[in-house]
Design a protein around this motif. Structure first.
Motif, PDB file in Angstrom:
ATOM      1  N   ARG A  51      54.724  55.883  87.008  1.00 42.67           N
ATOM      2  CA  ARG A  51      53.474  55.260  86.518  1.00 42.67           C
ATOM      3  C   ARG A  51      53.745  53.888  85.893  1.00 42.67           C
ATOM      4  NH1 ARG A  51      50.337  60.443  83.790  1.00 42.67           N
ATOM      5  NH2 ARG A  51      50.114  61.591  85.739  1.00 42.67           N
ATOM      6  N   PHE A  52      54.880  53.781  85.188  1.00 33.72           N
ATOM      7  CA  PHE A  52      55.265  52.518  84.543  1.00 33.72           C
ATOM      8  C   PHE A  52      55.472  51.440  85.621  1.00 33.72           C
ATOM      9  CE2 PHE A  52      58.819  49.908  82.594  1.00 33.72           C
ATOM     10  CZ  PHE A  52      58.052  49.309  81.622  1.00 33.72           C
ATOM     11  N   LYS A  53      56.115  51.850  86.719  1.00 33.95           N
ATOM     12  CA  LYS A  53      56.381  50.907  87.810  1.00 33.95           C
ATOM     13  C   LYS A  53      55.081  50.393  88.410  1.00 33.95           C
ATOM     14  CE  LYS A  53      60.451  51.199  90.702  1.00 33.95           C
ATOM     15  NZ  LYS A  53      61.225  52.061  91.568  1.00 33.95           N
ATOM     16  N   LYS A  54      54.064  51.284  88.465  1.00 33.25           N
ATOM     17  CA  LYS A  54      52.782  50.887  89.071  1.00 33.25           C
ATOM     18  C   LYS A  54      51.830  50.265  88.031  1.00 33.25           C
ATOM     19  CE  LYS A  54      52.424  55.006  91.291  1.00 33.25           C
ATOM     20  NZ  LYS A  54      51.662  56.103  91.841  1.00 33.25           N
ATOM     21  N   ASN A  55      52.334  49.995  86.831  1.00 32.03           N
ATOM     22  CA  ASN A  55      51.509  49.462  85.737  1.00 32.03           C
ATOM     23  C   ASN A  55      50.339  50.382  85.378  1.00 32.03           C
ATOM     24  OD1 ASN A  55      52.955  47.096  85.295  1.00 32.03           O
ATOM     25  ND2 ASN A  55      51.926  46.098  87.014  1.00 32.03           N
ATOM     26  N   TYR A 192      71.031  44.630  89.938  1.00 30.07           N
ATOM     27  CA  TYR A 192      70.100  44.064  88.963  1.00 30.07           C
ATOM     28  C   TYR A 192      68.813  44.881  89.022  1.00 30.07           C
ATOM     29  CZ  TYR A 192      65.987  41.270  87.815  1.00 30.07           C
ATOM     30  OH  TYR A 192      64.776  40.882  87.332  1.00 30.07           O
ATOM     31  N   ALA A 193      68.212  45.131  87.866  1.00 39.20           N
ATOM     32  CA  ALA A 193      66.910  45.804  87.848  1.00 39.20           C
ATOM     33  C   ALA A 193      65.961  45.014  86.962  1.00 39.20           C
ATOM     34  CB  ALA A 193      67.055  47.228  87.321  1.00 39.20           C
ATOM     35  N   ALA A 194      64.723  44.888  87.439  1.00 35.19           N
ATOM     36  CA  ALA A 194      63.735  44.084  86.716  1.00 35.19           C
ATOM     37  C   ALA A 194      63.076  44.857  85.581  1.00 35.19           C
ATOM     38  CB  ALA A 194      62.662  43.608  87.695  1.00 35.19           C
ATOM     39  N   ASP A 195      63.070  46.179  85.668  1.00 35.44           N
ATOM     40  CA  ASP A 195      62.433  46.978  84.606  1.00 35.44           C
ATOM     41  C   ASP A 195      63.153  48.316  84.479  1.00 35.44           C
ATOM     42  OD1 ASP A 195      61.265  48.880  86.497  1.00 35.44           O
ATOM     43  OD2 ASP A 195      59.998  47.197  87.075  1.00 35.44           O
ATOM     44  N   ALA A 196      62.718  49.095  83.473  1.00 33.70           N
ATOM     45  CA  ALA A 196      63.450  50.332  83.161  1.00 33.70           C
ATOM     46  C   ALA A 196      63.354  51.367  84.289  1.00 33.70           C
ATOM     47  CB  ALA A 196      62.926  50.905  81.851  1.00 33.70           C
ATOM     48  N   ALA A 197      62.204  51.446  84.934  1.00 35.30           N
ATOM     49  CA  ALA A 197      62.070  52.434  86.015  1.00 35.30           C
ATOM     50  C   ALA A 197      62.968  52.051  87.194  1.00 35.30           C
ATOM     51  CB  ALA A 197      60.611  52.535  86.451  1.00 35.30           C
ATOM     52  N   SER A 198      63.008  50.745  87.512  1.00 36.74           N
ATOM     53  CA  SER A 198      63.891  50.300  88.599  1.00 36.74           C
ATOM     54  C   SER A 198      65.351  50.498  88.209  1.00 36.74           C
ATOM     55  CB  SER A 198      63.677  48.824  88.918  1.00 36.74           C
ATOM     56  OG  SER A 198      62.331  48.535  89.068  1.00 36.74           O
ATOM     57  N   ALA A 199      65.640  50.402  86.899  1.00 36.00           N
ATOM     58  CA  ALA A 199      67.020  50.604  86.441  1.00 36.00           C
ATOM     59  C   ALA A 199      67.478  52.031  86.748  1.00 36.00           C
ATOM     60  CB  ALA A 199      67.133  50.314  84.944  1.00 36.00           C
ATOM     61  N   VAL A 200      66.557  52.979  86.632  1.00 35.25           N
ATOM     62  CA  VAL A 200      66.900  54.378  86.938  1.00 35.25           C
ATOM     63  C   VAL A 200      67.230  54.519  88.429  1.00 35.25           C
ATOM     64  CG1 VAL A 200      66.005  56.738  87.062  1.00 35.25           C
ATOM     65  CG2 VAL A 200      65.561  55.339  85.029  1.00 35.25           C
TER      66      VAL A 200
END
Ligand code: B1M
Length: 208
Positions: A51-55, A192-200
């Motif tokens: 959900r965080f990834k999709k704003n 590299y990850a742009a946000d926390a969800a992508s970091a996972v």
């Protein structure tokens, strides 16, 4: 029979009391610590991450969910150790030398814990020497570096160089508002990850 779906819902809502109650009840009833972790807590954090990834949710909701997960994890952790459940991977994380920003790094660390990683958080203003020393002693599979200042970004390159000079082959992932994929490529980071969800997602792919 403990309701693990309700447990994941409690994490999603950030309802820490319910998350703790269901975790306790599930363990008392004999549900395995691994099922409580994967079908309850991690399942809830997965939903929040998506959900965080999709704003659809924002940083406060993620932090509240992560706090509920953390409270339940405090009860679960000794049982996981007893049951010998292996973490997905071990990650060392810290903010680059000279940089005191830690909100994003903490979010990344929480989401990774939520995804089943063992996370060793070195805090802020972490020197390359400390990364190397801790990477050696912990045997981490992954090193995560966060930087929020353009002036502290070069510290990430120093960490990578120091790790490689010390013969440490752990994968390195980087992130933070001024960081880009091009910069990660330039300094030889593995991801590299742009946000926390992508970091996972990135961390999972780097340890796969
Ligand atoms: Co500072 N600050 N700050 N600051 N601060 C910025 C970063 C800045 C952009 C503000 C501005 O000028 N517009 C600017 C940097 C300019 C630049 O270099 N490009 C700046 C500056 C200049 C400074 C000082 C130098 C100010 C001064 O004293 N003159 C000073 C430096 C102190 C130091 O570090 N040595 C300073 C101080 C501070 C506070 C202490 C007051 C405070 C930090 C509190 C704390 O972190 N505990 C602070 C804050 C809060 C900010 C802003 C407002 C917010 C940063 C934040 O927490 N964002 C910021 C402006 C802004 O971004 N709007 C700013 C929310 C956070 C969730 O996002 O950290 O990007 P972020 O993390 C994201 C992603 O980037 C990613 O996932 C996270 C979640 O999605 N991510 C990773 C982050 N790390 C990752 C690691 C990964 C993967 C993904 O893998 C390992």
């Amino acid at each position: 029979m403990a309701d693990l779906k309700a447990l994941s819902e409690a994490v999603i809502k950030g309802d820490q009391n319910t998350a703790v109650e269901i975790t306790k009840a599930a363990l008392e009833e004999g549900t395995s610590a691994e099922s409580v972790l994967n079908e309850g807590l991690v399942a809830g954090m997965d939903v929040i991450g998506a959900r965080f990834k999709k704003n659809e949710v924002y940083i406060p909701e993620v932090l509240i969910a992560a706090r509920a997960m953390k409270m339940a994890m405090e009860i679960l952790e000794p049982e996981l150790v007893k049951a010998g459940v292996e973490p997905v991977g071990k990650l060392l994380v810290g903010t680059a030398k000279g940089d005191l920003h830690d909100i994003g790094k903490n979010l990344v660390a929480m989401m990774l814990k939520g995804a089943g990683f063992e996370v060793i958080d070195l805090g802020v203003d972490v020197t390359p020497e400390k990364f190397v020393e801790q990477a050696k002693s912990s045997g981490s599979h992954l090193i995560g570096i966060s930087a929020l200042l353009t002036t502290t970004m070069p510290g990430m390159e120093e960490v990578i160089k120091s790790l490689r000079d010390a013969g440490i082959s752990a994968k390195v992932m980087i992130g933070g508002a001024p960081v880009t994929q091009a910069y990660a490529d330039k300094i030889g980071a593995d991801g590299y990850a742009a946000d926390a969800a992508s970091a996972v997602d990135l961390a999972k792919s780097l340890v796969a």
